[in-house]
Design a protein around this motif. Structure first.
Motif, PDB file in Angstrom:
ATOM      1  N   ASP A 191      -1.376   9.885   7.526  1.00 17.34           N
ATOM      2  CA  ASP A 191      -2.669  10.008   8.209  1.00 17.34           C
ATOM      3  C   ASP A 191      -3.739   9.166   7.513  1.00 17.34           C
ATOM      4  O   ASP A 191      -4.527   8.480   8.162  1.00 17.34           O
ATOM      5  CB  ASP A 191      -3.128  11.471   8.249  1.00 17.34           C
ATOM      6  CG  ASP A 191      -2.350  12.322   9.237  1.00 17.34           C
ATOM      7  OD1 ASP A 191      -1.806  11.775  10.227  1.00 17.34           O
ATOM      8  OD2 ASP A 191      -2.286  13.551   9.025  1.00 17.34           O
ATOM      9  N   PHE A 192      -3.758   9.221   6.189  1.00 13.63           N
ATOM     10  CA  PHE A 192      -4.719   8.446   5.405  1.00 13.63           C
ATOM     11  C   PHE A 192      -4.548   6.952   5.667  1.00 13.63           C
ATOM     12  O   PHE A 192      -5.519   6.230   5.889  1.00 13.63           O
ATOM     13  CB  PHE A 192      -4.548   8.749   3.911  1.00 13.63           C
ATOM     14  CG  PHE A 192      -5.460   7.948   3.032  1.00 13.63           C
ATOM     15  CD1 PHE A 192      -6.729   8.422   2.715  1.00 13.63           C
ATOM     16  CD2 PHE A 192      -5.067   6.724   2.518  1.00 13.63           C
ATOM     17  CE1 PHE A 192      -7.580   7.685   1.909  1.00 13.63           C
ATOM     18  CE2 PHE A 192      -5.916   5.975   1.717  1.00 13.63           C
ATOM     19  CZ  PHE A 192      -7.178   6.454   1.405  1.00 13.63           C
ATOM     20  N   SER A 193      -3.310   6.484   5.648  1.00 16.85           N
ATOM     21  CA  SER A 193      -3.055   5.061   5.867  1.00 16.85           C
ATOM     22  C   SER A 193      -3.451   4.634   7.273  1.00 16.85           C
ATOM     23  O   SER A 193      -4.070   3.581   7.458  1.00 16.85           O
ATOM     24  CB  SER A 193      -1.584   4.728   5.615  1.00 16.85           C
ATOM     25  OG  SER A 193      -1.375   3.340   5.751  1.00 16.85           O
TER      26      SER A 193
ATOM     27  N   LYS B 137      -5.713   5.958   9.170  1.00 13.52           N
ATOM     28  CA  LYS B 137      -7.170   5.984   9.272  1.00 13.52           C
ATOM     29  C   LYS B 137      -7.816   4.828   8.501  1.00 13.52           C
ATOM     30  O   LYS B 137      -8.722   4.167   9.005  1.00 13.52           O
ATOM     31  CB  LYS B 137      -7.700   7.324   8.749  1.00 13.52           C
ATOM     32  CG  LYS B 137      -9.207   7.424   8.779  1.00 13.52           C
ATOM     33  CD  LYS B 137      -9.680   8.754   8.228  1.00 13.52           C
ATOM     34  CE  LYS B 137     -11.195   8.788   8.178  1.00 13.52           C
ATOM     35  NZ  LYS B 137     -11.698   9.969   7.497  1.00 13.52           N
ATOM     36  N   ASN B 138      -7.357   4.594   7.285  1.00 12.09           N
ATOM     37  CA  ASN B 138      -8.009   3.636   6.401  1.00 12.09           C
ATOM     38  C   ASN B 138      -7.468   2.215   6.465  1.00 12.09           C
ATOM     39  O   ASN B 138      -8.099   1.291   5.950  1.00 12.09           O
ATOM     40  CB  ASN B 138      -7.968   4.143   4.958  1.00 12.09           C
ATOM     41  CG  ASN B 138      -8.817   5.375   4.791  1.00 12.09           C
ATOM     42  OD1 ASN B 138     -10.032   5.276   4.737  1.00 12.09           O
ATOM     43  ND2 ASN B 138      -8.197   6.529   4.762  1.00 12.09           N
ATOM     44  N   HIS B 139      -6.302   2.047   7.073  1.00 11.30           N
ATOM     45  CA  HIS B 139      -5.696   0.716   7.200  1.00 11.30           C
ATOM     46  C   HIS B 139      -5.381   0.426   8.670  1.00 11.30           C
ATOM     47  O   HIS B 139      -4.417  -0.269   8.982  1.00 11.30           O
ATOM     48  CB  HIS B 139      -4.417   0.628   6.356  1.00 11.30           C
ATOM     49  CG  HIS B 139      -4.589   1.121   4.961  1.00 11.30           C
ATOM     50  ND1 HIS B 139      -3.813   2.125   4.422  1.00 11.30           N
ATOM     51  CD2 HIS B 139      -5.477   0.768   3.996  1.00 11.30           C
ATOM     52  CE1 HIS B 139      -4.203   2.367   3.180  1.00 11.30           C
ATOM     53  NE2 HIS B 139      -5.204   1.565   2.899  1.00 11.30           N
ATOM     54  N   HIS B 140      -6.214   0.944   9.552  1.00  8.18           N
ATOM     55  CA  HIS B 140      -5.943   0.853  10.989  1.00  8.18           C
ATOM     56  C   HIS B 140      -5.799  -0.594  11.468  1.00  8.18           C
ATOM     57  O   HIS B 140      -4.911  -0.905  12.273  1.00  8.18           O
ATOM     58  CB  HIS B 140      -7.040   1.574  11.786  1.00  8.18           C
ATOM     59  CG  HIS B 140      -6.637   1.835  13.197  1.00  8.18           C
ATOM     60  ND1 HIS B 140      -6.818   0.915  14.198  1.00  8.18           N
ATOM     61  CD2 HIS B 140      -6.040   2.905  13.770  1.00  8.18           C
ATOM     62  CE1 HIS B 140      -6.358   1.403  15.328  1.00  8.18           C
ATOM     63  NE2 HIS B 140      -5.881   2.613  15.098  1.00  8.18           N
ATOM     64  N   GLN B 141      -6.640  -1.481  10.971  1.00  2.33           N
ATOM     65  CA  GLN B 141      -6.550  -2.880  11.414  1.00  2.33           C
ATOM     66  C   GLN B 141      -5.233  -3.512  10.985  1.00  2.33           C
ATOM     67  O   GLN B 141      -4.626  -4.279  11.741  1.00  2.33           O
ATOM     68  CB  GLN B 141      -7.734  -3.708  10.900  1.00  2.33           C
ATOM     69  CG  GLN B 141      -7.759  -5.125  11.467  1.00  2.33           C
ATOM     70  CD  GLN B 141      -7.794  -5.133  12.992  1.00  2.33           C
ATOM     71  OE1 GLN B 141      -8.670  -4.523  13.590  1.00  2.33           O
ATOM     72  NE2 GLN B 141      -6.854  -5.820  13.628  1.00  2.33           N
TER      73      GLN B 141
ATOM     74  N   LEU C 110       0.832  -1.211   0.000  1.00  6.24           N
ATOM     75  CA  LEU C 110       0.000   0.000   0.000  1.00  6.24           C
ATOM     76  C   LEU C 110       0.866   1.260   0.000  1.00  6.24           C
ATOM     77  O   LEU C 110       0.588   2.210  -0.739  1.00  6.24           O
ATOM     78  CB  LEU C 110      -0.929  -0.004   1.210  1.00  6.24           C
ATOM     79  CG  LEU C 110      -2.076  -1.018   1.158  1.00  6.24           C
ATOM     80  CD1 LEU C 110      -2.701  -1.196   2.526  1.00  6.24           C
ATOM     81  CD2 LEU C 110      -3.114  -0.588   0.133  1.00  6.24           C
TER      82      LEU C 110
ATOM     83  N   GLU D  42      -0.004  13.708   5.094  1.00  6.41           N
ATOM     84  CA  GLU D  42      -1.355  13.373   4.659  1.00  6.41           C
ATOM     85  C   GLU D  42      -1.463  11.896   4.264  1.00  6.41           C
ATOM     86  O   GLU D  42      -2.461  11.237   4.560  1.00  6.41           O
ATOM     87  CB  GLU D  42      -1.793  14.269   3.487  1.00  6.41           C
ATOM     88  CG  GLU D  42      -2.000  15.717   3.861  1.00  6.41           C
ATOM     89  CD  GLU D  42      -0.696  16.515   4.019  1.00  6.41           C
ATOM     90  OE1 GLU D  42       0.373  16.072   3.531  1.00  6.41           O
ATOM     91  OE2 GLU D  42      -0.747  17.573   4.661  1.00  6.41           O
ATOM     92  N   GLN D  43      -0.443  11.382   3.583  1.00  9.54           N
ATOM     93  CA  GLN D  43      -0.441   9.967   3.206  1.00  9.54           C
ATOM     94  C   GLN D  43      -0.403   9.080   4.449  1.00  9.54           C
ATOM     95  O   GLN D  43      -1.122   8.080   4.528  1.00  9.54           O
ATOM     96  CB  GLN D  43       0.765   9.648   2.321  1.00  9.54           C
ATOM     97  CG  GLN D  43       0.689  10.224   0.936  1.00  9.54           C
ATOM     98  CD  GLN D  43       1.989  10.034   0.187  1.00  9.54           C
ATOM     99  OE1 GLN D  43       3.070  10.148   0.751  1.00  9.54           O
ATOM    100  NE2 GLN D  43       1.875   9.743  -1.100  1.00  9.54           N
TER     101      GLN D  43
END
Length: 90
Positions: free
Chosen positions: A74-76, A78-82, A22, A71-72
């Motif tokens: 933070d995005f990761s 948030k969206n790939h927390h698990q 990712l 930003e990248q």
């Protein structure tokens, strides 16, 4: 020789591979370079606050996975927390 691999370690290795893939896609052609002293962002577990956080470094290799921008990262997170939780085994 048969080696029994614990499930939590297998999950961690799989999460690492997925997160590296990712990050590679998100970073496009960017790769961290250490002599340039530019900011490189990564995700780590803060043991004091007991949570995952975005952090940065200028010149020391502290992680296996880096992002070019905050930003990248933070995005990761948030969206790939698990996946990050599996990687850090929390």
């Amino acid at each position: 020789m048969d080696i029994l691999i614990k499930h939590k370690y297998a999950k961690r290795v799989l999460a690492l591979c997925q997160l590296m893939t990712l990050a590679h896609v998100m970073n496009k052609e960017w790769k961290p370079t250490w002599p340039d002293h530019s900011l490189k962002y990564f995700i780590r577990f803060n043991y004091v606050e007991k949570k995952l956080v975005v952090d940065y470094t200028l010149s020391t290799d502290l992680s296996l996975i880096y992002f070019e921008t905050r930003e990248q990262a933070d995005f990761s997170l948030k969206n790939h927390h698990q996946l990050w939780s599996d990687y850090w085994m929390i």
